[in-house]
Write a protein that holds these residues in place. Structure first.
Motif, PDB file in Angstrom:
ATOM      1  N   LEU A  78      13.426   7.076  14.129  1.00 47.67           N
ATOM      2  CA  LEU A  78      12.112   6.791  13.557  1.00 47.67           C
ATOM      3  C   LEU A  78      11.830   7.618  12.309  1.00 47.67           C
ATOM      4  O   LEU A  78      12.380   8.708  12.121  1.00 47.67           O
ATOM      5  CB  LEU A  78      11.019   7.051  14.592  1.00 47.67           C
ATOM      6  CG  LEU A  78      11.105   6.293  15.911  1.00 47.67           C
ATOM      7  CD1 LEU A  78       9.903   6.622  16.789  1.00 47.67           C
ATOM      8  CD2 LEU A  78      11.205   4.796  15.681  1.00 47.67           C
ATOM      9  N   ALA A  79      10.958   7.073  11.471  1.00 50.60           N
ATOM     10  CA  ALA A  79      10.462   7.767  10.287  1.00 50.60           C
ATOM     11  C   ALA A  79       9.105   7.170   9.948  1.00 50.60           C
ATOM     12  O   ALA A  79       8.716   6.136  10.501  1.00 50.60           O
ATOM     13  CB  ALA A  79      11.426   7.628   9.116  1.00 50.60           C
ATOM     14  N   GLY A  80       8.384   7.806   9.044  1.00 53.50           N
ATOM     15  CA  GLY A  80       7.061   7.314   8.702  1.00 53.50           C
ATOM     16  C   GLY A  80       6.732   7.528   7.237  1.00 53.50           C
ATOM     17  O   GLY A  80       7.268   8.433   6.585  1.00 53.50           O
ATOM     18  N   LEU A  81       5.855   6.679   6.725  1.00 56.04           N
ATOM     19  CA  LEU A  81       5.322   6.830   5.374  1.00 56.04           C
ATOM     20  C   LEU A  81       3.847   7.167   5.481  1.00 56.04           C
ATOM     21  O   LEU A  81       3.133   6.621   6.320  1.00 56.04           O
ATOM     22  CB  LEU A  81       5.496   5.546   4.564  1.00 56.04           C
ATOM     23  CG  LEU A  81       6.933   5.066   4.334  1.00 56.04           C
ATOM     24  CD1 LEU A  81       6.931   3.772   3.523  1.00 56.04           C
ATOM     25  CD2 LEU A  81       7.767   6.125   3.642  1.00 56.04           C
ATOM     26  N   SER A  82       3.389   8.064   4.616  1.00 46.64           N
ATOM     27  CA  SER A  82       2.001   8.491   4.664  1.00 46.64           C
ATOM     28  C   SER A  82       1.386   8.474   3.265  1.00 46.64           C
ATOM     29  O   SER A  82       2.071   8.770   2.277  1.00 46.64           O
ATOM     30  CB  SER A  82       1.886   9.899   5.254  1.00 46.64           C
ATOM     31  OG  SER A  82       0.542  10.348   5.255  1.00 46.64           O
ATOM     32  N   LYS A 112       0.814  -1.215   0.000  1.00 49.32           N
ATOM     33  CA  LYS A 112       0.000   0.000   0.000  1.00 49.32           C
ATOM     34  C   LYS A 112       0.849   1.267   0.000  1.00 49.32           C
ATOM     35  O   LYS A 112       0.486   2.274  -0.638  1.00 49.32           O
ATOM     36  CB  LYS A 112      -0.915  -0.017   1.229  1.00 49.32           C
ATOM     37  CG  LYS A 112      -1.669   1.284   1.480  1.00 49.32           C
ATOM     38  CD  LYS A 112      -2.467   1.206   2.758  1.00 49.32           C
ATOM     39  CE  LYS A 112      -3.127   2.548   3.087  1.00 49.32           C
ATOM     40  NZ  LYS A 112      -3.907   2.483   4.349  1.00 49.32           N
ATOM     41  N   PHE A 113       1.986   1.235   0.693  1.00 46.67           N
ATOM     42  CA  PHE A 113       2.769   2.457   0.882  1.00 46.67           C
ATOM     43  C   PHE A 113       3.820   2.676  -0.204  1.00 46.67           C
ATOM     44  O   PHE A 113       4.665   3.569  -0.059  1.00 46.67           O
ATOM     45  CB  PHE A 113       3.423   2.447   2.264  1.00 46.67           C
ATOM     46  CG  PHE A 113       2.436   2.678   3.376  1.00 46.67           C
ATOM     47  CD1 PHE A 113       2.122   3.953   3.794  1.00 46.67           C
ATOM     48  CD2 PHE A 113       1.802   1.599   3.988  1.00 46.67           C
ATOM     49  CE1 PHE A 113       1.200   4.167   4.801  1.00 46.67           C
ATOM     50  CE2 PHE A 113       0.881   1.804   5.009  1.00 46.67           C
ATOM     51  CZ  PHE A 113       0.575   3.092   5.407  1.00 46.67           C
ATOM     52  N   LEU A 114       3.766   1.897  -1.295  1.00 45.32           N
ATOM     53  CA  LEU A 114       4.660   2.172  -2.419  1.00 45.32           C
ATOM     54  C   LEU A 114       4.415   3.562  -2.986  1.00 45.32           C
ATOM     55  O   LEU A 114       5.352   4.234  -3.440  1.00 45.32           O
ATOM     56  CB  LEU A 114       4.461   1.128  -3.513  1.00 45.32           C
ATOM     57  CG  LEU A 114       5.120  -0.232  -3.298  1.00 45.32           C
ATOM     58  CD1 LEU A 114       4.691  -1.196  -4.390  1.00 45.32           C
ATOM     59  CD2 LEU A 114       6.631  -0.113  -3.259  1.00 45.32           C
ATOM     60  N   ARG A 115       3.163   4.020  -2.967  1.00 46.30           N
ATOM     61  CA  ARG A 115       2.856   5.343  -3.505  1.00 46.30           C
ATOM     62  C   ARG A 115       3.524   6.446  -2.684  1.00 46.30           C
ATOM     63  O   ARG A 115       3.810   7.523  -3.217  1.00 46.30           O
ATOM     64  CB  ARG A 115       1.359   5.567  -3.579  1.00 46.30           C
ATOM     65  CG  ARG A 115       0.615   5.606  -2.279  1.00 46.30           C
ATOM     66  CD  ARG A 115      -0.885   5.854  -2.485  1.00 46.30           C
ATOM     67  NE  ARG A 115      -1.142   7.118  -3.146  1.00 46.30           N
ATOM     68  CZ  ARG A 115      -1.586   7.226  -4.397  1.00 46.30           C
ATOM     69  NH1 ARG A 115      -1.829   6.148  -5.113  1.00 46.30           N
ATOM     70  NH2 ARG A 115      -1.793   8.420  -4.931  1.00 46.30           N
ATOM     71  N   SER A 116       3.795   6.171  -1.414  1.00 47.10           N
ATOM     72  CA  SER A 116       4.446   7.185  -0.571  1.00 47.10           C
ATOM     73  C   SER A 116       5.832   7.531  -1.087  1.00 47.10           C
ATOM     74  O   SER A 116       6.290   8.664  -0.938  1.00 47.10           O
ATOM     75  CB  SER A 116       4.556   6.692   0.877  1.00 47.10           C
ATOM     76  OG  SER A 116       3.297   6.390   1.414  1.00 47.10           O
ATOM     77  N   ILE A 117       6.520   6.545  -1.695  1.00 49.39           N
ATOM     78  CA  ILE A 117       7.889   6.774  -2.161  1.00 49.39           C
ATOM     79  C   ILE A 117       7.951   6.955  -3.688  1.00 49.39           C
ATOM     80  O   ILE A 117       9.008   6.808  -4.286  1.00 49.39           O
ATOM     81  CB  ILE A 117       8.828   5.647  -1.712  1.00 49.39           C
ATOM     82  CG1 ILE A 117       8.427   4.312  -2.349  1.00 49.39           C
ATOM     83  CG2 ILE A 117       8.834   5.518  -0.195  1.00 49.39           C
ATOM     84  CD1 ILE A 117       9.468   3.223  -2.172  1.00 49.39           C
ATOM     85  N   GLY A 118       6.793   7.243  -4.316  1.00 49.04           N
ATOM     86  CA  GLY A 118       6.795   7.605  -5.726  1.00 49.04           C
ATOM     87  C   GLY A 118       6.459   6.501  -6.696  1.00 49.04           C
ATOM     88  O   GLY A 118       6.698   6.642  -7.898  1.00 49.04           O
ATOM     89  N   PHE A 119       5.884   5.396  -6.218  1.00 47.09           N
ATOM     90  CA  PHE A 119       5.466   4.311  -7.113  1.00 47.09           C
ATOM     91  C   PHE A 119       3.949   4.186  -7.116  1.00 47.09           C
ATOM     92  O   PHE A 119       3.408   3.086  -6.974  1.00 47.09           O
ATOM     93  CB  PHE A 119       6.095   2.983  -6.673  1.00 47.09           C
ATOM     94  CG  PHE A 119       7.575   2.881  -6.915  1.00 47.09           C
ATOM     95  CD1 PHE A 119       8.069   2.692  -8.194  1.00 47.09           C
ATOM     96  CD2 PHE A 119       8.468   2.979  -5.861  1.00 47.09           C
ATOM     97  CE1 PHE A 119       9.439   2.591  -8.419  1.00 47.09           C
ATOM     98  CE2 PHE A 119       9.836   2.870  -6.075  1.00 47.09           C
ATOM     99  CZ  PHE A 119      10.330   2.680  -7.360  1.00 47.09           C
ATOM    100  N   SER A 120       3.249   5.274  -7.299  1.00 49.88           N
ATOM    101  CA  SER A 120       1.789   5.249  -7.200  1.00 49.88           C
ATOM    102  C   SER A 120       1.120   4.596  -8.400  1.00 49.88           C
ATOM    103  O   SER A 120       0.025   4.049  -8.289  1.00 49.88           O
ATOM    104  CB  SER A 120       1.247   6.674  -7.013  1.00 49.88           C
ATOM    105  OG  SER A 120       1.543   7.471  -8.145  1.00 49.88           O
ATOM    106  N   GLU A 121       1.760   4.649  -9.566  1.00 47.62           N
ATOM    107  CA  GLU A 121       1.143   4.135 -10.789  1.00 47.62           C
ATOM    108  C   GLU A 121       1.831   2.884 -11.312  1.00 47.62           C
ATOM    109  O   GLU A 121       1.534   2.432 -12.420  1.00 47.62           O
ATOM    110  CB  GLU A 121       1.170   5.222 -11.882  1.00 47.62           C
ATOM    111  CG  GLU A 121       0.480   6.516 -11.508  1.00 47.62           C
ATOM    112  CD  GLU A 121      -1.018   6.348 -11.320  1.00 47.62           C
ATOM    113  OE1 GLU A 121      -1.577   5.401 -11.918  1.00 47.62           O
ATOM    114  OE2 GLU A 121      -1.625   7.144 -10.576  1.00 47.62           O
TER     115      GLU A 121
END
Length: 290
Positions: free
Chosen positions: A139-143, A3-12
Motif C-alpha cells: 500500500l501507499a497513499g497520496l496526500s 485532484k492528486f496531481l499536486r501530490s506528485i509535483g504537478f500543482s501548477e
C-alpha cells in the motif's frame, strides 16, 4: 484534472501541458501491462515515473488498428514492501474499468479499502485461473493536506506494554471474527475502559498528546482516510518535469506501515524520523499475486 496531481509535483500544470505529458506517456511509457478486460477489450496500463516510485498511469484500450485510446489516468505512488498479508477481495467500480481492493485488517479492526494499481496483472491472473489469488498487498497513499506533529514521549516500559496490548487485541479481534463470544465481550469491556480513561484525561490534556496514531475513513470516498502515524523514514523527492519538491514518508499507523507522497508546499512542518504525520490520504495498493 485529477485532484492528486499536486501530490506528485504537478500543482501548477495547465490542461494543455497535462495533455502533452499524457501524450509523452502514451508514446514512450516506461512500463506497459496489457490484458483482456471484463468486456473482452484489449485493456492496457501505460505508466511513467516522474520521481522514484512516483508517476502517472494511463489506462485505456487498443483499437483494431493498434492505436491506443485513453480512458482515464491517475497519479500514483508505489509501495515497496508488503503492508498487509490478509486475503484481499477485489470489487469493480461501476463507472469504468477500475477496481478496489478490500480486506479485513486485524491491526485496524476495520475494513480496509484501497484503489487497485495493478489492474491488468489482476485481470490477467483472473482470466488464467478463473479467480484472483492474492497473498497481501503493498500500500501507499497520496496526500494534498498534512502537518507534522511532535512525537509522544512514552513512559519507561510503555512502548513494550503497548506492543503487547496490541498483540492481545489483534488476537481477540481474530477470535471475535470467528464468533468467539468471550473475545467479543473482552473487546467490548476493553473499549469501555479506554473510553473511561480518555474521558478523564481529555479534561486536562490535548487529544494529540493522548492518541498516538489513528486510521479513520475520511469523506464520502471509500478509499480516503484521515491518519495520524509515526514517521519511520522520509526522503526528499523532485518532479523531473516541473522540479517541484515532494516528500516521500514511510509511516506506521496502527501497526500498518505504508508510504505517502505529499507536495512540500502542502506539508506544514519539517518531517523527521520519530515525528508524526497527520493528514488525509488517498490509499492505493498493488496486489501480491501468487
Amino acid at each position: 484534472m485529477h485532484k492528486f496531481l499536486r501530490s506528485i509535483g504537478f500543482s501548477e500544470i495547465t490542461k494543455k501541458d497535462m495533455e502533452t505529458v499524457l501524450r509523452e506517456i502514451m508514446d514512450a511509457p516506461e512500463l506497459v501491462c496489457a490484458t483482456r478486460d471484463s468486456e473482452g477489450n484489449e485493456f492496457a496500463e501505460l505508466s511513467k515515473n516522474f520521481a522514484p516510485e512516483v508517476g502517472i498511469t494511463v489506462r485505456g484500450t487498443y483499437r483494431e488498428d493498434g492505436t491506443f485510446e485513453m480512458d482515464y489516468y491517475y497519479p500514483y505512488m508505489l509501495g515497496t514492501s508488503i503492508t498487509t498479508r490478509e486475503q484481499i477481495d477485489v470489487e469493480k467500480h461501476a463507472e469504468k474499468e477500475s477496481y478496489a481492493g478490500v480486506c479485513d485488517e486485524l491491526n485496524l479492526g476495520v475494513t480496509l479499502i484501497f484503489y487497485l494499481q495493478n489492474v491488468a496483472e489482476y485481470l490477467s491472473e483472473f482470466g488464467r485461473r478463473g479467480s484472483g489469488v492474492s497473498c497481501g498487498a503493498m500500500l501507499a497513499g497520496l496526500s494534498v493536506d498534512g502537518k507534522i506533529l511532535f512525537p509522544i514521549r512514552d513512559s519507561v516500559g510503555g512502548e513494550k506494554a503497548n506492543v503487547q496490548s496490541s498483540e492481545v487485541r489483534t488476537q481477540l479481534i481474530a477470535q471475535a471474527r470467528e464468533g468467539d463470544e468471550e473475545a467479543i465481550e473482552n473487546l467490548t469491556l476493553g473499549d469501555m475502559d479506554t473510553y473511561a480513561i480518555l474521558s478523564q484525561r481529555i479534561a486536562n490534556e490535548d487529544i494529540l498528546t493522548i492518541v498516538k496514531s489513528t486510521f479513520m475513513p475520511y469523506g464520502i470516498e471509500s478509499d480516503h482516510y484521515s491518519i495520524l502515524g509515526e514517521i519511520l523514514d522520509f526522503a526528499c523527492l523532485e518532479n523531473s518535469v516541473t522540479h517541484e519538491k515532494m516528500y516521500g514518508l514511510k509511516v506506521s499507523c496502527n501497526d500498518i506501515i505504508f508510504h505517502i507522497c505529499i507536495n512540500a508546499n502542502d506539508l506544514l512542518g519539517e518531517p523527521d524520523i520519530g515525528r508524526r504525520f497527520k493528514g488525509s490520504v488517498w490509499l492505493q495498493g498493488r496486489l501480491c499475486l501468487q
